[in-house]
Design an enzyme around this catalytic site. Structure first.
Site, PDB file in Angstrom:
ATOM      1  N   VAL A  67       0.995  -1.242   0.001  1.00 58.43           N
ATOM      2  CA  VAL A  67      -0.095  -0.160   0.144  1.00 58.43           C
ATOM      3  C   VAL A  67       1.063   1.278  -0.038  1.00 58.43           C
ATOM      4  CG1 VAL A  67      -1.759   1.316   1.419  1.00 58.43           C
ATOM      5  CG2 VAL A  67      -1.711  -1.314   1.301  1.00 58.43           C
ATOM      6  N   CYS A  68       0.804   2.200  -0.965  1.00 58.80           N
ATOM      7  CA  CYS A  68       1.445   3.238  -1.291  1.00 58.80           C
ATOM      8  C   CYS A  68       1.371   4.118   0.413  1.00 58.80           C
ATOM      9  CB  CYS A  68       1.192   4.236  -2.273  1.00 58.80           C
ATOM     10  SG  CYS A  68       1.751   6.021  -2.243  1.00 58.80           S
ATOM     11  N   ILE A  69       2.419   4.456   0.963  1.00 61.81           N
ATOM     12  CA  ILE A  69       2.425   5.469   2.245  1.00 61.81           C
ATOM     13  C   ILE A  69       1.963   6.750   2.022  1.00 61.81           C
ATOM     14  CG2 ILE A  69       4.881   6.081   2.087  1.00 61.81           C
ATOM     15  CD1 ILE A  69       4.859   5.589   5.228  1.00 61.81           C
TER      16      ILE A  69
END
Lengths: 126, 130
Positions: free
Chosen positions: B77-79
């Protein structure tokens, strides 16, 4: 070394700069991706051509109260991201010309755009 | 074939999330390899542990978690996208001084570099979005 692989990455930007977050988050990928020293191109198609429009006014006082990130496109050169292509038909349909853009671009017709896409290893469409 | 998967839309709101799951599952069943599944834009919501869909509907989050467990998938998941949308893991919640975290089992939070790396390492990068 795996990291020495150089691939051709094309970011396809199809959405208007505001209204949705696609354009801003696409640009964030481009900036991070620049650190990987890949062969990067950006295409602007459909409402995506508006992303490069000069004189965007989005501040609370003069606009919609959203951060204007358009200046970041001018910084791309410093990241060695210099291949920017605008779809001719999308540009003309919206009454725009090359003079309306805040960076230097190459205007491609549909055949040229198709050829550009054909040459890529990775196409990320936003 | 080694695939990278990019999921750009949230669960239930958009077909992209379902299509990405179906594609990933089918590819694995055919013996292909999934290098990584990367969640971006509203796609990060596919990783929310607090999702509670109606019982007679599919559970999109659990479905990803189960598939990930079964095939040892790297689901990232992209931070940056996650933080602005209120999706945190334990470490990030602590770091940001938040009182809860909500990442589902099998997902991990990391940077956009993981997406670029997936593009480099995969033979095909599949984008599921609007």
């Amino acid at each position: 070394m795996e990291d020495e692989v150089i691939k051709k990455f094309l970011y396809v930007n199809r959405k208007a700069p505001y209204g949705t977050i696609y354009a801003l988050e696409s640009l964030e990928v481009v900036l991070i991706g620049a650190a990987f020293d890949q062969d990067v191109s950006l295409a602007f198609i459909d409402d995506g051509v508006y992303q490069l429009k000069k004189n965007q006014q989005t501040s609370v006082s003069s606009g919609i109260g959203v951060k204007d990130f358009s200046k970041t496109y001018r910084a791309l050169e410093g990241y060695d991201v210099e291949k920017l292509y605008v779809d001719k038909k999308s540009m003309e349909e919206r009454g725009l010309s090359e003079d309306d853009f805040l960076v230097d671009v190459q205007v491609f017709d549909e055949a040229q755009m198709a050829e550009l896409m054909e040459q890529q290893d990775v196409v990320l469409s936003f | 074939m080694k695939f990278g998967i990019l999921v750009n839309e949230g669960p239930y709101q958009h077909q992209a999330s379902d299509s990405a799951y179906q594609f990933t599952k089918a590819a694995l069943e055919k013996g292909h390899e999934i290098y990584r599944v990367f969640f971006y834009h509203d796609g990060v919501y596919n990783a929310s542990r607090l999702t509670v869909p109606p019982q007679d509907d599919r559970n999109i989050v659990n479905r990803w978690s189960d598939l990930g467990k079964e095939h040892n998938l790297d689901m990232v998941v992209c931070i940056a996208a996650a933080q602005r949308r209120g999706l945190l893991d334990e470490n990030e919640a602590k770091r940001q001084g938040k009182d809860a975290n909500n990442i589902a089992e099998g997902f991990r939070i990391s940077g956009l570099g993981q997406l670029i790396e997936a593009g480099i390492q995969s033979e095909r990068m599949m984008v599921f979005g609007d």
